[in-house]
Design an enzyme around this catalytic site. Structure first.
Site, PDB file in Angstrom:
ATOM      1  N   ARG A 162       0.836  -1.210   0.000  1.00  0.00           N
ATOM      2  CA  ARG A 162       0.000   0.000   0.000  1.00  0.00           C
ATOM      3  C   ARG A 162       0.872   1.262   0.000  1.00  0.00           C
ATOM      4  O   ARG A 162       0.575   2.243   0.686  1.00  0.00           O
ATOM      5  CB  ARG A 162      -0.929   0.039   1.218  1.00  0.00           C
ATOM      6  CG  ARG A 162      -1.972  -1.058   1.274  1.00  0.00           C
ATOM      7  CD  ARG A 162      -3.009  -0.891   0.166  1.00  0.00           C
ATOM      8  NE  ARG A 162      -4.174  -1.738   0.388  1.00  0.00           N
ATOM      9  CZ  ARG A 162      -4.247  -3.018   0.006  1.00  0.00           C
ATOM     10  NH1 ARG A 162      -3.240  -3.592  -0.616  1.00  0.00           N
ATOM     11  NH2 ARG A 162      -5.350  -3.714   0.228  1.00  0.00           N
ATOM     12  N   SER A 237     -10.674  -0.539   3.065  1.00  0.00           N
ATOM     13  CA  SER A 237      -9.905  -0.609   4.312  1.00  0.00           C
ATOM     14  C   SER A 237      -9.533   0.802   4.735  1.00  0.00           C
ATOM     15  O   SER A 237      -8.897   1.522   3.966  1.00  0.00           O
ATOM     16  CB  SER A 237      -8.614  -1.389   4.103  1.00  0.00           C
ATOM     17  OG  SER A 237      -8.889  -2.691   3.688  1.00  0.00           O
ATOM     18  N   GLU A 333      -4.995   4.133   5.912  1.00  0.00           N
ATOM     19  CA  GLU A 333      -4.591   3.895   4.531  1.00  0.00           C
ATOM     20  C   GLU A 333      -5.192   4.998   3.652  1.00  0.00           C
ATOM     21  O   GLU A 333      -4.637   5.349   2.625  1.00  0.00           O
ATOM     22  CB  GLU A 333      -5.145   2.524   4.130  1.00  0.00           C
ATOM     23  CG  GLU A 333      -4.774   2.079   2.769  1.00  0.00           C
ATOM     24  CD  GLU A 333      -5.755   1.070   2.210  1.00  0.00           C
ATOM     25  OE1 GLU A 333      -6.817   1.488   1.734  1.00  0.00           O
ATOM     26  OE2 GLU A 333      -5.432  -0.126   2.234  1.00  0.00           O
TER      27      GLU A 333
HETATM   28  N1  EPU Z   1     -10.413 -10.341  10.411  1.00  0.00           N
HETATM   29  C1  EPU Z   1     -11.099 -10.359  11.605  1.00  0.00           C
HETATM   30  N2  EPU Z   1     -12.084  -9.435  11.805  1.00  0.00           N
HETATM   31  C2  EPU Z   1     -12.438  -8.532  10.864  1.00  0.00           C
HETATM   32  C3  EPU Z   1     -11.729  -8.495   9.636  1.00  0.00           C
HETATM   33  C4  EPU Z   1     -10.716  -9.422   9.430  1.00  0.00           C
HETATM   34  O1  EPU Z   1     -10.821 -11.156  12.496  1.00  0.00           O
HETATM   35  O2  EPU Z   1     -13.355  -7.746  11.099  1.00  0.00           O
HETATM   36  C5  EPU Z   1      -9.385 -11.363  10.160  1.00  0.00           C
HETATM   37  C6  EPU Z   1      -9.900 -12.400   9.138  1.00  0.00           C
HETATM   38  O3  EPU Z   1     -10.610 -13.427   9.764  1.00  0.00           O
HETATM   39  C7  EPU Z   1      -8.621 -12.914   8.526  1.00  0.00           C
HETATM   40  C8  EPU Z   1      -7.717 -11.695   8.556  1.00  0.00           C
HETATM   41  O4  EPU Z   1      -8.269 -10.793   9.517  1.00  0.00           O
HETATM   42  O5  EPU Z   1      -8.037 -13.910   9.335  1.00  0.00           O
HETATM   43  C9  EPU Z   1      -7.566 -11.035   7.203  1.00  0.00           C
HETATM   44  O6  EPU Z   1      -8.846 -10.607   6.738  1.00  0.00           O
HETATM   45  P1  EPU Z   1      -9.161 -10.378   5.169  1.00  0.00           P
HETATM   46  O7  EPU Z   1      -8.791 -11.581   4.380  1.00  0.00           O
HETATM   47  O8  EPU Z   1     -10.552  -9.861   5.072  1.00  0.00           O
HETATM   48  O9  EPU Z   1      -8.128  -9.278   4.719  1.00  0.00           O
HETATM   49  P2  EPU Z   1      -7.608  -7.937   5.402  1.00  0.00           P
HETATM   50  O10 EPU Z   1      -6.179  -8.113   5.769  1.00  0.00           O
HETATM   51  O11 EPU Z   1      -8.544  -7.498   6.464  1.00  0.00           O
HETATM   52  C10 EPU Z   1      -6.685  -6.972   3.174  1.00  0.00           C
HETATM   53  C11 EPU Z   1      -6.782  -5.699   2.378  1.00  0.00           C
HETATM   54  C12 EPU Z   1      -8.095  -5.614   1.619  1.00  0.00           C
HETATM   55  C13 EPU Z   1      -8.152  -6.802   0.681  1.00  0.00           C
HETATM   56  C14 EPU Z   1      -8.049  -8.092   1.523  1.00  0.00           C
HETATM   57  C15 EPU Z   1      -7.982  -9.325   0.669  1.00  0.00           C
HETATM   58  C16 EPU Z   1      -5.422  -4.104   3.604  1.00  0.00           C
HETATM   59  C17 EPU Z   1      -5.387  -2.879   4.455  1.00  0.00           C
HETATM   60  N3  EPU Z   1      -6.624  -4.547   3.253  1.00  0.00           N
HETATM   61  O12 EPU Z   1      -7.703  -6.918   4.170  1.00  0.00           O
HETATM   62  O13 EPU Z   1      -8.056  -4.431   0.825  1.00  0.00           O
HETATM   63  O14 EPU Z   1      -9.361  -6.809  -0.059  1.00  0.00           O
HETATM   64  O15 EPU Z   1      -6.819  -8.077   2.308  1.00  0.00           O
HETATM   65  O16 EPU Z   1      -6.752  -9.388   0.016  1.00  0.00           O
HETATM   66  O17 EPU Z   1      -4.365  -4.638   3.265  1.00  0.00           O
HETATM   67  C18 EPU Z   1      -8.658  -2.149   0.667  1.00  0.00           C
HETATM   68  O18 EPU Z   1      -7.454  -1.898   0.609  1.00  0.00           O
HETATM   69  O19 EPU Z   1      -9.526  -1.233   0.621  1.00  0.00           O
HETATM   70  C19 EPU Z   1      -9.095  -3.529   0.834  1.00  0.00           C
HETATM   71  C20 EPU Z   1     -10.369  -3.861   0.995  1.00  0.00           C
END
Ligand code: EPU
Length: 338
Positions: A162, A237, A333
């Site tokens: 990012r 995010s 972000e």
């Molecule tokens: N999780 C929780 N609670 C929540 C959200 C997530 O416990 O409310 C846990 C999930 O269970 C999982 C982990 O966190 O174990 C990761 O969650 P997820 O796969 O949804 O991905 P993320 O790390 O929360 C990132 C990106 C997203 C992207 C997803 C999928 C960032 C800041 N965000 O989210 O990007 O879609 O991975 O690759 O890196 C964006 O940038 O706007 C965005 C949506």
């Protein structure tokens, strides 16, 4: 080129925040942009693209330049690859769907990301195991100081998680006008390594996914987890996932053995901020019209009438709670605009 006054920015930011721009101009060509930048009677100028990664915190006493330059052209191609030049004002998701219809692979995991092409390199957009940098060749940008069009190679962009030069040394200095992407021709080998994609494909009994299958899977996952900005204002995010040192990580994991994490290097680990925020009790919480999404705690939402200040206050409250409970600093972000 028509300068508008006291223009509402509500439909130009995906948070749906009501704020006025004292001056507003629609930019449809590079020449337009060069001319506007030369105008000295507007000392403060702000770039507005898809408005999907910004939080506007008050009315803007500035000339807001809405970058709406369109066009997709093929720059070169051979048996295996095609290089496209995409102008900054093209909508990202429409581009992804267009490439899939042409059977050009590489962007399918990045389906349904809101925003425009011109801002995609700024934060090196990424999702489901793929980042923009994986297909990025170069981009062109106008140097704000000289109005010259310059080319940035992939290494010039200094892409990170990012992150890019446009958020650091180049911040505020350049306006991206087009992006060149190198995509694959068939046979494709789509990246389905991200757990959620594997599960979605399995549920649909797809063993040998096409790029369209992967795109459909990503769309389905995003629709389940992430709110549609047209129905519920949001900016994806809101925070980046924090990266912590191994030392800090060991203590963290001792105290939180159920926490998800990704090892980034020998010495650093990334913790999902959504998990940290959920553990602090914010998931699904609402404070007036500002809230935290019920399916993904990393996403702040506007239920309709939230101001940018209210959302910013909520963001600060979340940062404080995460810092107090876990000793971890989470950083927005999205760009905070004032
Ligand atoms: N999780 C929780 N609670 C929540 C959200 C997530 O416990 O409310 C846990 C999930 O269970 C999982 C982990 O966190 O174990 C990761 O969650 P997820 O796969 O949804 O991905 P993320 O790390 O929360 C990132 C990106 C997203 C992207 C997803 C999928 C960032 C800041 N965000 O989210 O990007 O879609 O991975 O690759 O890196 C964006 O940038 O706007 C965005 C949506």
């Amino acid at each position: 080129m028509k300068i508008q006054h006291n223009k509402s920015l509500k439909k130009y930011n995906t948070f749906g925040i009501e704020a006025l721009a004292s001056h507003f101009v629609e930019i449809t060509t590079i020449q337009n942009l060069q001319e506007v930048l030369q105008q000295e009677n507007y000392p403060k100028k702000i770039v507005l693209s898809g408005g999907s990664n910004m939080l506007i915190t008050n009315d803007l006493n500035a000339l807001v330049m809405h970058i709406n330059i369109k066009g997709i052209t093929i720059i070169s191609e051979d048996e295996n690859h095609v290089v496209l030049k995409i102008m900054a004002g093209e909508n990202w998701h429409e581009l992804v769907i267009w490439t899939i219809n042409q059977d050009y692979g590489g962007l399918e995991n990045l389906s349904l990301i809101p925003g425009n092409v011109g801002t995609s390199p700024i934060q090196n957009i990424g999702a489901y195991g793929v980042e923009l940098k994986d297909s990025f060749e170069s981009c062109e940008a106008i140097d704000v100081a000289t109005q010259q069009l310059i080319t940035f190679s992939k290494s010039d962009c200094q892409f990170g998680y990012r992150d890019s030069i446009f958020k650091n040394a180049g911040k505020g200095k350049y306006i991206i006008t087009s992006v060149n992407l190198k995509l694959n021709k068939p046979p494709h080998s789509p990246n389905t390594s991200y757990g959620a994609i594997e599960t979605e494909l399995k549920e649909n009994k797809i063993d040998h996914p096409t790029i369209k299958d992967v795109s459909d899977a990503v769309i389905a996952i995003r629709q389940k987890k992430l709110p549609d900005p047209i129905k519920l204002g949001n900016s994806g995010s809101f925070f980046k996932n924090p990266v912590i040192t191994k030392e800090k990580f060991i203590t963290f994991l001792d105290n939180n053995p159920d926490a998800p994490f990704y090892q980034i290097s020998e010495t650093s680990y990334k913790i999902p901020a959504g998990w940290l925020i959920e553990k602090c009790g914010f998931k699904g919480k609402r404070f007036g019209d500002a809230g935290v999404h019920k399916n993904q705690a990393l996403v702040l939402v506007n239920y309709g009438g939230a101001s940018g200040q209210e959302l910013l206050l909520l963001a600060h409250k979340i940062q404080d709670a995460v810092l107090t409970r876990f000793g971890i600093n989470i950083i927005p972000e999205v760009n905070i605009i004032s």
